[in-house]
Design a protein around this motif. Structure first.
Motif, PDB file in Angstrom:
ATOM      1  N   VAL A 251      18.623 -56.334 -12.238  1.00 25.86           N
ATOM      2  CA  VAL A 251      17.160 -56.219 -12.192  1.00 25.86           C
ATOM      3  C   VAL A 251      16.536 -57.024 -13.327  1.00 25.86           C
ATOM      4  CG1 VAL A 251      15.229 -54.627 -12.469  1.00 25.86           C
ATOM      5  CG2 VAL A 251      17.174 -53.986 -11.039  1.00 25.86           C
ATOM      6  N   GLN A 252      17.044 -56.836 -14.538  1.00 26.83           N
ATOM      7  CA  GLN A 252      16.484 -57.549 -15.681  1.00 26.83           C
ATOM      8  C   GLN A 252      16.696 -59.044 -15.544  1.00 26.83           C
ATOM      9  OE1 GLN A 252      14.606 -56.009 -18.127  1.00 26.83           O
ATOM     10  NE2 GLN A 252      14.071 -58.174 -18.466  1.00 26.83           N
ATOM     11  N   GLY A 253      17.851 -59.432 -15.003  1.00 25.30           N
ATOM     12  CA  GLY A 253      18.106 -60.852 -14.788  1.00 25.30           C
ATOM     13  C   GLY A 253      17.101 -61.477 -13.837  1.00 25.30           C
ATOM     14  N   LEU A 254      16.778 -60.780 -12.749  1.00 18.75           N
ATOM     15  CA  LEU A 254      15.782 -61.288 -11.809  1.00 18.75           C
ATOM     16  C   LEU A 254      14.399 -61.345 -12.450  1.00 18.75           C
ATOM     17  CD1 LEU A 254      16.953 -59.440  -8.573  1.00 18.75           C
ATOM     18  CD2 LEU A 254      16.970 -61.919  -8.946  1.00 18.75           C
ATOM     19  N   SER A 255      14.056 -60.318 -13.213  1.00 18.72           N
ATOM     20  CA  SER A 255      12.760 -60.313 -13.897  1.00 18.72           C
ATOM     21  C   SER A 255      12.670 -61.467 -14.885  1.00 18.72           C
ATOM     22  CB  SER A 255      12.556 -58.974 -14.610  1.00 18.72           C
ATOM     23  OG  SER A 255      11.312 -58.940 -15.277  1.00 18.72           O
ATOM     24  N   ASP A 256      13.770 -61.750 -15.578  1.00 17.72           N
ATOM     25  CA  ASP A 256      13.779 -62.880 -16.518  1.00 17.72           C
ATOM     26  C   ASP A 256      13.637 -64.211 -15.790  1.00 17.72           C
ATOM     27  OD1 ASP A 256      14.079 -61.092 -18.582  1.00 17.72           O
ATOM     28  OD2 ASP A 256      16.232 -61.412 -18.825  1.00 17.72           O
ATOM     29  N   LEU A 257      14.281 -64.327 -14.614  1.00 22.87           N
ATOM     30  CA  LEU A 257      14.112 -65.547 -13.815  1.00 22.87           C
ATOM     31  C   LEU A 257      12.637 -65.760 -13.487  1.00 22.87           C
ATOM     32  CD1 LEU A 257      16.941 -65.532 -11.097  1.00 22.87           C
ATOM     33  CD2 LEU A 257      16.810 -66.962 -13.135  1.00 22.87           C
ATOM     34  N   LEU A 258      11.971 -64.700 -13.057  1.00 23.21           N
ATOM     35  CA  LEU A 258      10.565 -64.806 -12.685  1.00 23.21           C
ATOM     36  C   LEU A 258       9.704 -65.164 -13.890  1.00 23.21           C
ATOM     37  CD1 LEU A 258      10.303 -61.728 -10.296  1.00 23.21           C
ATOM     38  CD2 LEU A 258      10.391 -64.140  -9.650  1.00 23.21           C
ATOM     39  N   ALA A 259      10.025 -64.603 -15.053  1.00 22.02           N
ATOM     40  CA  ALA A 259       9.266 -64.939 -16.261  1.00 22.02           C
ATOM     41  C   ALA A 259       9.420 -66.417 -16.600  1.00 22.02           C
ATOM     42  CB  ALA A 259       9.737 -64.070 -17.427  1.00 22.02           C
ATOM     43  N   ASP A 260      10.636 -66.941 -16.452  1.00 16.56           N
ATOM     44  CA  ASP A 260      10.863 -68.359 -16.729  1.00 16.56           C
ATOM     45  C   ASP A 260      10.112 -69.254 -15.755  1.00 16.56           C
ATOM     46  OD1 ASP A 260      12.508 -67.633 -18.795  1.00 16.56           O
ATOM     47  OD2 ASP A 260      14.380 -67.953 -17.703  1.00 16.56           O
ATOM     48  N   LEU A 261       9.831 -68.723 -14.549  1.00 19.40           N
ATOM     49  CA  LEU A 261       9.113 -69.489 -13.535  1.00 19.40           C
ATOM     50  C   LEU A 261       7.604 -69.236 -13.581  1.00 19.40           C
ATOM     51  CD1 LEU A 261      11.545 -68.972 -10.508  1.00 19.40           C
ATOM     52  CD2 LEU A 261      11.251 -71.063 -11.860  1.00 19.40           C
ATOM     53  N   ASP A 262       7.146 -68.552 -14.616  1.00 16.18           N
ATOM     54  CA  ASP A 262       5.716 -68.254 -14.808  1.00 16.18           C
ATOM     55  C   ASP A 262       5.142 -67.396 -13.685  1.00 16.18           C
ATOM     56  OD1 ASP A 262       5.538 -69.675 -17.228  1.00 16.18           O
ATOM     57  OD2 ASP A 262       5.290 -71.567 -16.167  1.00 16.18           O
ATOM     58  N   VAL A 263       5.968 -66.549 -13.104  1.00 24.33           N
ATOM     59  CA  VAL A 263       5.459 -65.564 -12.145  1.00 24.33           C
ATOM     60  C   VAL A 263       4.794 -64.429 -12.927  1.00 24.33           C
ATOM     61  CG1 VAL A 263       6.138 -63.789 -10.472  1.00 24.33           C
ATOM     62  CG2 VAL A 263       7.103 -66.101 -10.326  1.00 24.33           C
ATOM     63  N   THR A 264       3.613 -64.050 -12.509  1.00 29.35           N
ATOM     64  CA  THR A 264       2.912 -62.940 -13.152  1.00 29.35           C
ATOM     65  C   THR A 264       3.539 -61.623 -12.707  1.00 29.35           C
ATOM     66  OG1 THR A 264       0.837 -64.178 -13.234  1.00 29.35           O
ATOM     67  CG2 THR A 264       0.693 -61.778 -13.428  1.00 29.35           C
ATOM     68  N   GLN A 265       4.010 -60.827 -13.669  1.00 33.21           N
ATOM     69  CA  GLN A 265       4.585 -59.515 -13.379  1.00 33.21           C
ATOM     70  C   GLN A 265       3.728 -58.465 -14.073  1.00 33.21           C
ATOM     71  OE1 GLN A 265       9.103 -59.405 -13.669  1.00 33.21           O
ATOM     72  NE2 GLN A 265       8.711 -61.358 -14.681  1.00 33.21           N
ATOM     73  N   ARG A 266       3.242 -57.524 -13.287  1.00 29.97           N
ATOM     74  CA  ARG A 266       2.402 -56.467 -13.840  1.00 29.97           C
ATOM     75  C   ARG A 266       2.976 -55.110 -13.469  1.00 29.97           C
ATOM     76  NH1 ARG A 266      -3.854 -57.653 -12.600  1.00 29.97           N
ATOM     77  NH2 ARG A 266      -3.938 -55.644 -13.720  1.00 29.97           N
ATOM     78  N   TYR A 267       3.343 -54.354 -14.478  1.00 28.95           N
ATOM     79  CA  TYR A 267       3.900 -53.019 -14.270  1.00 28.95           C
ATOM     80  C   TYR A 267       2.877 -51.980 -14.712  1.00 28.95           C
ATOM     81  CZ  TYR A 267       7.909 -55.872 -13.437  1.00 28.95           C
ATOM     82  OH  TYR A 267       8.736 -56.833 -12.917  1.00 28.95           O
ATOM     83  N   GLY A 268       2.981 -50.793 -14.134  1.00 26.64           N
ATOM     84  CA  GLY A 268       1.931 -49.808 -14.321  1.00 26.64           C
ATOM     85  C   GLY A 268       0.671 -50.186 -13.569  1.00 26.64           C
ATOM     86  N   ALA A 269       0.829 -51.000 -12.534  1.00 26.14           N
ATOM     87  CA  ALA A 269      -0.301 -51.473 -11.720  1.00 26.14           C
ATOM     88  C   ALA A 269      -0.092 -50.983 -10.290  1.00 26.14           C
ATOM     89  CB  ALA A 269      -0.395 -53.003 -11.759  1.00 26.14           C
ATOM     90  N   GLU A 270      -0.788 -49.923  -9.929  1.00 27.94           N
ATOM     91  CA  GLU A 270      -0.592 -49.304  -8.612  1.00 27.94           C
ATOM     92  C   GLU A 270      -1.562 -49.881  -7.591  1.00 27.94           C
ATOM     93  OE1 GLU A 270      -0.260 -44.926  -6.446  1.00 27.94           O
ATOM     94  OE2 GLU A 270      -0.609 -45.082  -8.620  1.00 27.94           O
ATOM     95  N   VAL A 271      -1.012 -50.351  -6.475  1.00 26.01           N
ATOM     96  CA  VAL A 271      -1.839 -50.878  -5.394  1.00 26.01           C
ATOM     97  C   VAL A 271      -2.387 -49.707  -4.584  1.00 26.01           C
ATOM     98  CG1 VAL A 271      -1.852 -52.250  -3.276  1.00 26.01           C
ATOM     99  CG2 VAL A 271      -0.610 -53.072  -5.292  1.00 26.01           C
ATOM    100  N   ASP A 272      -3.707 -49.706  -4.451  1.00 26.09           N
ATOM    101  CA  ASP A 272      -4.387 -48.636  -3.712  1.00 26.09           C
ATOM    102  C   ASP A 272      -4.693 -49.046  -2.284  1.00 26.09           C
ATOM    103  OD1 ASP A 272      -5.852 -46.021  -3.778  1.00 26.09           O
ATOM    104  OD2 ASP A 272      -7.569 -47.319  -3.352  1.00 26.09           O
ATOM    105  N   GLN A 273      -4.875 -50.366  -2.038  1.00 26.70           N
ATOM    106  CA  GLN A 273      -5.198 -50.819  -0.690  1.00 26.70           C
ATOM    107  C   GLN A 273      -4.855 -52.293  -0.543  1.00 26.70           C
ATOM    108  OE1 GLN A 273      -9.249 -50.106   0.503  1.00 26.70           O
ATOM    109  NE2 GLN A 273      -8.961 -50.893   2.569  1.00 26.70           N
ATOM    110  N   ILE A 274      -4.355 -52.640   0.636  1.00 28.14           N
ATOM    111  CA  ILE A 274      -4.196 -54.051   1.002  1.00 28.14           C
ATOM    112  C   ILE A 274      -5.475 -54.480   1.691  1.00 28.14           C
ATOM    113  CG2 ILE A 274      -2.916 -55.671   2.463  1.00 28.14           C
ATOM    114  CD1 ILE A 274      -0.432 -53.912   1.981  1.00 28.14           C
ATOM    115  N   LEU A 275      -6.137 -55.479   1.123  1.00 24.90           N
ATOM    116  CA  LEU A 275      -7.438 -55.929   1.631  1.00 24.90           C
ATOM    117  C   LEU A 275      -7.255 -56.805   2.861  1.00 24.90           C
ATOM    118  CD1 LEU A 275      -9.034 -56.807  -1.833  1.00 24.90           C
ATOM    119  CD2 LEU A 275      -9.235 -54.667  -0.532  1.00 24.90           C
TER     120      LEU A 275
END
Length: 536
Positions: A251-275
């Motif tokens: 899991v951490q390895g994948l998260s690190d890959l995404l960070a290196d690719l400048d993917v925005t990762q937001r935790y503690g962010a709950e989706v309430d609705q798909i628009l």
């Protein structure tokens, strides 16, 4: 020879050579991925590698979803999946980012795959070696040796179609399903796993040994389609592995890959609705009220929860509330994480402890929705392979018991501790003597937390149950029938639960999500372009 070198000698070509991800400038189309479980992490990697800008959101405070990590009193506990098979699916994700998995994560083989203990105290060591398996079967039932060899041939035949040909193929049209019906009939997919095993095996213990696998993906061996006997060959073909540091290191390895690719990762962010605008996904709204525009949305959240709670009813002609609720959902789990101040050297990495009943217990769990007094357990002892998961001289464990989901009406706030005590007593009487005297840390996860923590409909641990009538085209599709540019990854969509399943569901997106250049981004919309143009 490293595990990757051995893996490279396998006889299929699905392991890609390393590539460089496509660039994703500020005007690239924007994808929002809801849920940072394994399927969501893999989806984010694949979308970013193709050239999308990606935002990954999760309501928890860390990536992983069910594969999150608990750290407590010096112990490290993988919260969810612990059996790693088909590791090439992870290697493929690293290769898409121009990296090698083995540079970031060390995978080591587990042998035996499982030790299966029967209620009478006898045990069966389940391995990937045919000769060793034959000798184990011969100890119990010499008359089943020939049948076992024929079962292996059948499992391989099913694997070649069910996994290699169909595992990463979308089933968006009924014609997709009709095309495979002849093959499915030939493979006897109308049979259940237990029925197919029983065709070749007569001894009741060996039938259990060869039919328990559906429980690893939320299915009942007596109702799950026999397609899932492919797991027996999948494990023999690629082995069972452990990631040093726990599944959380993947899991951490994948998260690190995404960070290196400048993917925005937001935790503690709950989706309430798909628009939804013009019947097309246009972004998400968080529980905080913040809106995040997008050109496409991928939900790795529970598919039942997504349709029931994240997509407004007026946008759902196919997946109505009633249809969502009427699907059959998998069982849930009671999971107890605990550590001891001594080690139990004779306990294997993976143990399956079968109780006095098999079919009757499964009937109670899946059909009657009753919490039985007896149970069968899966016991995970990662410190057998990786002592770093516990303080020196200590052992880390988790034990899980399949239980009915929340339609049972069980109040787990009241029942959790008595159930835990019963499990503790059983373990102390069987494989962990004097357990109560050596406990130093403890925590529990019940069906209630599968609903509150993971937003899993009915508290089901594996989402939609993998029955024949809920597989392939009959399963919730990877591409929504109701909302354009809404896609699904994870356990509840095709091909199903388990690490190979959820990683393959992300693979399907490569086929069904249009290429970035199919999107008209000439009119940026605060992070999202216009809707994609039709693709031939």
């Amino acid at each position: 020879m490293s595990w990757l070198t051995r893996l490279a000698h396998r006889d299929d070509a699905t392991l890609n050579t390393r590539t460089e991800p496509a660039p994703a400038g500020p005007d690239a189309p924007h994808a929002v991925v809801v849920g940072a479980g394994m399927g969501g992490l893999a989806s984010a990697v694949r979308l970013r590698a193709r050239g999308f800008r990606v935002t990954l959101l999760d309501r928890l405070d860390q990536p992983g979803g069910r594969a999150r990590v608990f750290e407590q009193d010096g112990f490290t506990f993988d919260a969810g999946p612990t059996v790693i098979t088909a590791p090439f699916l992870f290697e493929e994700l690293w290769s898409l980012c121009g990296r090698d998995l083995e540079d970031d994560v060390e995978l080591v083989p587990v042998d035996p795959f499982y030790r299966i203990r029967f209620d009478d105290g006898t045990a069966f060591n389940y391995t990937g070696d045919t000769d060793e398996m034959v000798e184990e079967i011969r100890r119990f039932a010499p008359e089943d040796v020939d049948g076992y060899r024929r079962f292996l041939e059948k499992s391989e035949e099913i694997f070649e179609v069910g996994f290699e040909e169909l595992g990463h193929v979308p089933f968006d049209n009924v014609t997709d399903m009709l095309r495979i019906v002849p093959a499915m009939m030939k493979l006897e997919s109308h049979r259940t796993v237990h029925s197919l095993v029983s065709k070749y095996i007569s001894h009741p213990k060996i039938r259990k040994v060869l039919s328990f696998h559906p429980l690893l993906v939320g299915g009942n061996p007596f109702s799950t389609t026999s397609i899932y006997t492919l797991i027996a060959h999948l494990e023999r073909k690629w082995g069972v592995w452990y990631a040093m540091g726990g599944t959380g290191s993947l899991v951490q390895g994948l998260s690190d890959l995404l960070a290196d690719l400048d993917v925005t990762q937001r935790y503690g962010a709950e989706v309430d609705q798909i628009l939804v605008e013009d019947e097309t996904a246009s972004g998400v709204r968080l529980s905080s009220g913040e809106g995040i525009p997008a050109d496409l949305v991928v939900s790795n959240a529970d598919v039942g929860w997504t349709y029931r709670h994240l997509v407004a009813p007026e946008h759902r002609d196919t997946w109505t509330d009633r249809k969502v609720e009427d699907m059959d959902y998998s069982m849930s789990l009671f999971v107890w994480y605990f550590g001891t101040d001594r080690t139990y050297e004779d306990v294997e990495h993976h143990s399956i402890l079968l109780g006095p009943r098999y079919k009757g217990l499964l009937d109670d769990i899946f059909d009657h929705k009753e919490l039985a007094d007896d149970f069968s357990l899966y016991l995970h002892r990662p410190t057998k392979t990786d002592p770093s998961m516990a303080p020196d001289g200590h052992d880390a464990f988790y034990v899980l018991s399949p239980v009915p989901h929340l339609e049972s009406g069980v109040d787990w706030r009241q029942q959790a501790e008595p159930y835990r005590q019963a499990v503790e007593e059983y373990l102390a009487d069987t494989v962990l003597p004097d357990l109560g005297e050596h406990l130093v840390t403890s925590r529990m996860l019940t069906p209630r937390e599968f609903k509150t923590d993971y937003k899993s409909l009915k508290g089901a641990a594996f989402s939609v149950e993998p029955k024949l009538t809920q597989s392939a085209w009959f399963r919730p599709h990877n591409q929504s029938e109701d909302v354009d540019h809404l896609y699904f990854a994870g356990a509840g969509t095709h091909p199903g639960a388990g690490l190979p399943g959820v990683l393959s569901s992300a693979r399907v997106l490569d086929t069904i999500v249009p290429a970035p250049d199919a999107f008209d981004v000439s009119v940026p919309q605060n992070g999202a372009g216009a809707h994609p143009e039709p693709v031939a």
